[in-house]
Design an enzyme around this catalytic site. Structure first.
Site, mmCIF file in Angstrom:
data_model
loop_
_atom_site.group_PDB
_atom_site.id
_atom_site.type_symbol
_atom_site.label_atom_id
_atom_site.label_comp_id
_atom_site.label_asym_id
_atom_site.label_seq_id
_atom_site.Cartn_x
_atom_site.Cartn_y
_atom_site.Cartn_z
ATOM 1 N N GLU A 162 16.983 -8.033 -0.822
ATOM 2 C CA GLU A 162 15.972 -6.961 -0.111
ATOM 3 C C GLU A 162 16.199 -7.078 1.290
ATOM 4 O O GLU A 162 15.201 -6.095 1.832
ATOM 5 C CB GLU A 162 14.538 -7.556 -0.763
ATOM 6 C CG GLU A 162 13.929 -8.723 -0.227
ATOM 7 C CD GLU A 162 14.606 -9.972 -1.084
ATOM 8 O OE1 GLU A 162 15.662 -9.922 -1.601
ATOM 9 O OE2 GLU A 162 13.840 -11.078 -0.857
ATOM 10 N N GLY A 177 9.858 -17.523 -3.537
ATOM 11 C CA GLY A 177 8.801 -18.081 -3.626
ATOM 12 C C GLY A 177 8.947 -19.373 -2.675
ATOM 13 O O GLY A 177 10.061 -19.725 -2.656
ATOM 14 N N SER A 200 -10.770 5.304 12.062
ATOM 15 C CA SER A 200 -10.454 4.279 12.908
ATOM 16 C C SER A 200 -9.473 4.854 13.901
ATOM 17 O O SER A 200 -9.292 4.445 15.085
ATOM 18 C CB SER A 200 -10.207 2.766 12.426
ATOM 19 O OG SER A 200 -8.879 3.213 11.833
ATOM 20 N N GLY A 201 -8.838 5.888 13.686
ATOM 21 C CA GLY A 201 -7.821 6.341 14.458
ATOM 22 C C GLY A 201 -6.433 5.489 13.792
ATOM 23 O O GLY A 201 -5.297 5.828 14.257
ATOM 24 N N GLY A 202 -6.414 4.834 12.889
ATOM 25 C CA GLY A 202 -5.145 4.080 12.651
ATOM 26 C C GLY A 202 -4.700 5.104 11.445
ATOM 27 O O GLY A 202 -5.104 5.977 11.017
ATOM 28 N N VAL A 203 -3.369 4.469 11.103
ATOM 29 C CA VAL A 203 -2.659 5.506 10.151
ATOM 30 C C VAL A 203 -3.535 5.650 8.909
ATOM 31 O O VAL A 203 -3.615 6.689 8.382
ATOM 32 C CB VAL A 203 -1.080 4.755 9.870
ATOM 33 C CG1 VAL A 203 -0.402 5.614 8.955
ATOM 34 C CG2 VAL A 203 -0.622 4.790 11.365
ATOM 35 N N ASP A 204 -3.818 4.476 8.093
ATOM 36 C CA ASP A 204 -4.338 4.331 6.860
ATOM 37 C C ASP A 204 -5.583 5.321 6.646
ATOM 38 O O ASP A 204 -5.699 6.341 5.924
ATOM 39 C CB ASP A 204 -4.647 3.085 6.192
ATOM 40 C CG ASP A 204 -3.322 2.328 6.692
ATOM 41 O OD1 ASP A 204 -2.115 2.549 6.710
ATOM 42 O OD2 ASP A 204 -3.596 1.022 6.499
ATOM 43 N N SER A 205 -6.638 5.124 7.491
ATOM 44 C CA SER A 205 -7.792 5.913 7.297
ATOM 45 C C SER A 205 -7.589 7.276 7.733
ATOM 46 O O SER A 205 -8.113 8.414 7.178
ATOM 47 C CB SER A 205 -9.010 5.263 8.136
ATOM 48 O OG SER A 205 -8.564 5.280 9.399
ATOM 49 N N LYS A 211 2.705 1.248 3.486
ATOM 50 C CA LYS A 211 2.610 1.729 4.815
ATOM 51 C C LYS A 211 3.562 2.876 5.194
ATOM 52 O O LYS A 211 2.986 3.925 5.667
ATOM 53 C CB LYS A 211 2.590 0.620 5.875
ATOM 54 C CG LYS A 211 2.139 1.214 7.340
ATOM 55 C CD LYS A 211 0.547 1.336 7.578
ATOM 56 C CE LYS A 211 -0.115 0.673 8.628
ATOM 57 N NZ LYS A 211 -1.256 0.388 8.385
ATOM 58 N N CYS A 251 16.424 -15.852 -5.713
ATOM 59 C CA CYS A 251 15.925 -16.998 -5.207
ATOM 60 C C CYS A 251 15.321 -17.673 -6.075
ATOM 61 O O CYS A 251 15.925 -18.383 -7.016
ATOM 62 C CB CYS A 251 15.465 -16.729 -3.895
ATOM 63 S SG CYS A 251 15.408 -18.109 -2.917
ATOM 64 N N TYR A 252 13.988 -18.057 -5.675
ATOM 65 C CA TYR A 252 13.007 -18.733 -6.757
ATOM 66 C C TYR A 252 13.194 -18.433 -8.192
ATOM 67 O O TYR A 252 13.266 -18.995 -9.233
ATOM 68 C CB TYR A 252 11.701 -18.694 -6.126
ATOM 69 C CG TYR A 252 10.781 -19.660 -6.972
ATOM 70 C CD1 TYR A 252 10.340 -20.942 -6.922
ATOM 71 C CD2 TYR A 252 10.125 -18.938 -8.092
ATOM 72 C CE1 TYR A 252 9.488 -21.542 -7.756
ATOM 73 C CE2 TYR A 252 8.987 -19.826 -8.933
ATOM 74 C CZ TYR A 252 8.955 -20.957 -8.530
ATOM 75 O OH TYR A 252 7.830 -21.615 -9.424
ATOM 76 N N HIS A 296 19.219 -12.953 -0.694
ATOM 77 C CA HIS A 296 17.679 -12.193 -0.926
ATOM 78 C C HIS A 296 18.495 -10.643 -0.509
ATOM 79 O O HIS A 296 18.927 -10.303 0.204
ATOM 80 C CB HIS A 296 16.952 -12.271 0.187
ATOM 81 C CG HIS A 296 16.205 -13.651 -0.020
ATOM 82 N ND1 HIS A 296 14.873 -13.489 -0.544
ATOM 83 C CD2 HIS A 296 16.341 -14.706 0.252
ATOM 84 C CE1 HIS A 296 14.325 -14.502 -0.857
ATOM 85 N NE2 HIS A 296 15.140 -15.485 -0.321
#
Ligand code: XMP
Length: 603
Positions: free
Chosen positions: A184, A68, A236-241, A386, A95-96, A182
């Site tokens: 990750e 953080g 919308s043509g985006g990946v999610d929708s 995503k 880290c934090y 880190h």
């Protein structure tokens, strides 16, 4: 389900297993990255508020405390319930997270004056399960200001670097571990192995997560949530929708799922045709394109202010969506609204940078407000990141061209087509020119709206310039971006900023330039080296060629920060040659600015 889980959990049916790993969000940009990296190892993890009571985490096999930005001594900085260290569950502080663990268990943390940011070589001094199979010295990524100066009782020092004496600690009997670096991030070369050691060897996690393997459960979840009702989608043509819509089509059949795509006239070249082709096949008869270009372009005709543009686009969306909902009777009790909301969108504490504008406006549509208030909403993807949504899309057989696309802003090309209310001269300054076109940037905590510093010629050492861009911007009053000239029909001194609007012919010019860039960057593979590649049109040139194109390739993790990416000289020259042939284009510039101080988009 617990209130402390910061995401919405879909009601009715199970779209995911119970989390084995709780990632406690201490406010770090890396918190989602940690959860994603755990899931990539096949273990289902969720993000929780940092101070979630230990009792609510009791069913988890392991707890990870994220990094953080705060100091553990800052008033109000995130903390954790100290009882998590007494339950016998393994805990890893990163880290934090390590510093918090040290402080709460009786160690010491010193406030740092100067931070340590970047690569370090790790020496493991007490090999044990956490570092099993990890040879030394080992490259790790550090990003911290405070540092632990004394370990709590019961801990032993596991690893060190030349600049950080206490880089990792562990108490094997209590299964409590902390690392200052880190694991990750990719720059920590053996980060994956370290997380794997913690998850499987120390915490005894089992593999229970594969997004592709969850399609059958998701279909079941959709059938249960829909409970006999039909589902309506704005696609919308985006990946999610697209993935959410396809899942519903598969679960309920095309007759029960209607999708509408609104063509705002602000789309990229071929976009509407592409989306139409993909979905007309899957949902013949129940997928429709609403052609609304005239009303969007009409309303935007004389606007150059970015906020004004967004407002107008938002209002047009609201109007058209409401009209569609009313005219199709989608507000009656037989219908619910489907949305492509994904996991990071649901996390309040993570605060994703850019809620999709279309989504924001969905919520402002009165009809949609009513559906939301009545709980008549279905969001099958709220548990997924995503990359996981893409995996599901692959399982459903959606084309890679749709799944692998870069993020594209809801307001479309409108925010990449800049205009000017008056004609203004460029101004010569040390090292280049000031171009009085204003674009959005982010300096300190707030957005700036300033002019552009343009360097005359494109030097061969792009990387050096990118490194120095922030310095040059700081040294030049009134600018928030630096660009370099790649190629042009005349020298910058002969150019001016042209009075202009967001007109149809300028949008067509931008659309062409964008299509050329996309073609070249796909064919060369450059597309895969960048996170996003906006192409921007600025009203800079001469009367016969009034516009210039700016190339803005960036690398990023989540869009919150970004780095300008260098392009190989030959490729850049090829691209610039092609762009200079577009009628009306005077010059091609390359944006050297990282975010901050620039933003990704120019607006
Ligand atoms: P900035 O320009 O703020 O952009 O650095 C960060 C990321 O957000 C995207 N973006 C948007 N996406 N609606 C969207 O759906 C918007 O209004 C919007 N504005 C910016 C941008 O493309 C980048 O990925």
């Amino acid at each position: 389900m617990s209130d402390s889980r910061t995401g919405n959990v879909p009601a009715g049916g199970e779209s995911h297993p119970a989390p084995q790993v709780a990632v406690l969000d201490a406010g770090g940009q890396y918190c989602h990255l940690i959860a994603r990296k755990v899931r990539e190892q096949g273990v289902y993890a969720e993000v929780f508020a940092s101070d979630t009571p230990a009792a609510e985490l009791s069913s988890c096999r392991a707890i990870i405390i994220s990094g953080g930005p705060d100091s553990v001594y800052a008033p109000g900085s995130p903390t954790v319930d100290p009882a998590i260290f007494k339950t016998g569950q393994p805990v890893l502080g990163i880290c934090y997270g390590l510093q918090l663990m040290a402080l709460l268990l009786g160690g010491q943390v010193a406030k740092g004056e100067k931070g340590e940011y970047g690569l370090a070589m790790l020496d493991v001094i007490s090999p044990g399960v956490l570092f099993d199979g990890i040879g030394v010295p080992q490259q790790v990524w550090m990003s911290h200001r405070d540092r632990m100066t004394a370990m709590p009782p019961g801990f032993e020092l596991l690893a060190t670097t030349s600049t950080c004496a206490m880089a990792a600690m562990g108490d094997r009997s209590r299964r409590l571990y902390g690392v200052q670096f880190h694991p990750e991030v990719v720059h920590t070369h053996k980060g994956r192995e370290l997380l794997s050691n913690f998850l499987f060897s120390i915490a005894g996690c089992v593999k229970d997560w594969s997004p592709r393997g969850r399609v059958a459960q998701l279909e079941q979840f959709i059938r249960e949530t829909a409970a006999g009702r039909n589902v309506f989608f704005f696609v919308s043509g985006g990946v999610d929708s697209s993935v959410a819509y396809s899942l519903c089509l598969r679960a309920l059949g095309a007759d029960r799922v209607h999708g509408v795509y609104v063509d705002t006239g602000l789309m990229r070249e071929g976009e509407t045709e592409f989306v139409e082709k993909v979905f007309a096949r899957q949902a013949s008869g129940t997928f429709a394109v609403e052609r609304a270009a005239d009303s969007f372009l009409g309303a935007l005709a004389s606007v150059s202010d970015p906020e004004q543009k967004r407002l107008i686009i938002g209002e047009q969306f609201v109007r058209i969506q409401e009209q569609i909902l009313q005219s199709g009777n989608y507000l009656d009790g037989n219908w619910i609204l489907g949305q492509g909301t994904i996991y990071p969108d649901t996390i309040e504490s993570g605060g994703t940078a850019n809620a999709d504008v279309i989504k924001t406006h969905h919520n402002r549509v009165p009809g949609i407000q009513r559906l939301l208030a009545d709980g008549r909403i279905i969001e099958p993807l709220t548990s997924f990141y995503k990359d996981e949504v893409r995996e599901i899309g692959r399982e459903l057989g959606l084309p890679e061209q749709l799944l692998a696309r870069h993020p594209f802003p809801g307001p479309g090309l409108a925010i990449r087509c800049l205009a000017s209310e008056s004609t203004l001269p460029v101004e010569s300054v040390a090292g280049g020119w000031i171009i009085p076109v204003r674009s959005v940037g982010v300096q300190g905590d707030s957005r700036s709206y300033r002019h552009v510093l343009a360097l005359d010629s494109f030097p061969s050492r792009q990387a050096d310039l990118q490194a120095r861009a922030a310095e040059m911007i700081n040294a030049t009053a009134g600018v928030n971006r630096a660009v370099a000239l790649v190629a042009s029909h005349a020298s910058i001194g002969q150019f001016s900023v042209r009075e202009s609007t967001l007109s149809e012919d300028r949008l067509a010019r931008l659309r062409r330039a964008d299509a050329i860039v996309r073609g070249v960057s796909a064919a060369s593979g450059f597309e895969n080296q960048v996170w996003q590649f906006p192409v921007v049109l600025i009203p800079v040139g001469q009367p016969s060629r009034p516009d210039s194109v700016v190339l803005r390739p960036v690398d990023s993790v989540d869009g919150m920060t970004a780095q300008s990416v260098a392009m190989e000289d030959g490729l850049l020259k090829d691209l610039a040659d092609k762009l200079l042939q577009v009628p009306g284009v005077a010059a091609v510039f390359y944006d050297l600015t990282h975010k901050p101080p620039g933003t990704i988009e120019w607006e």
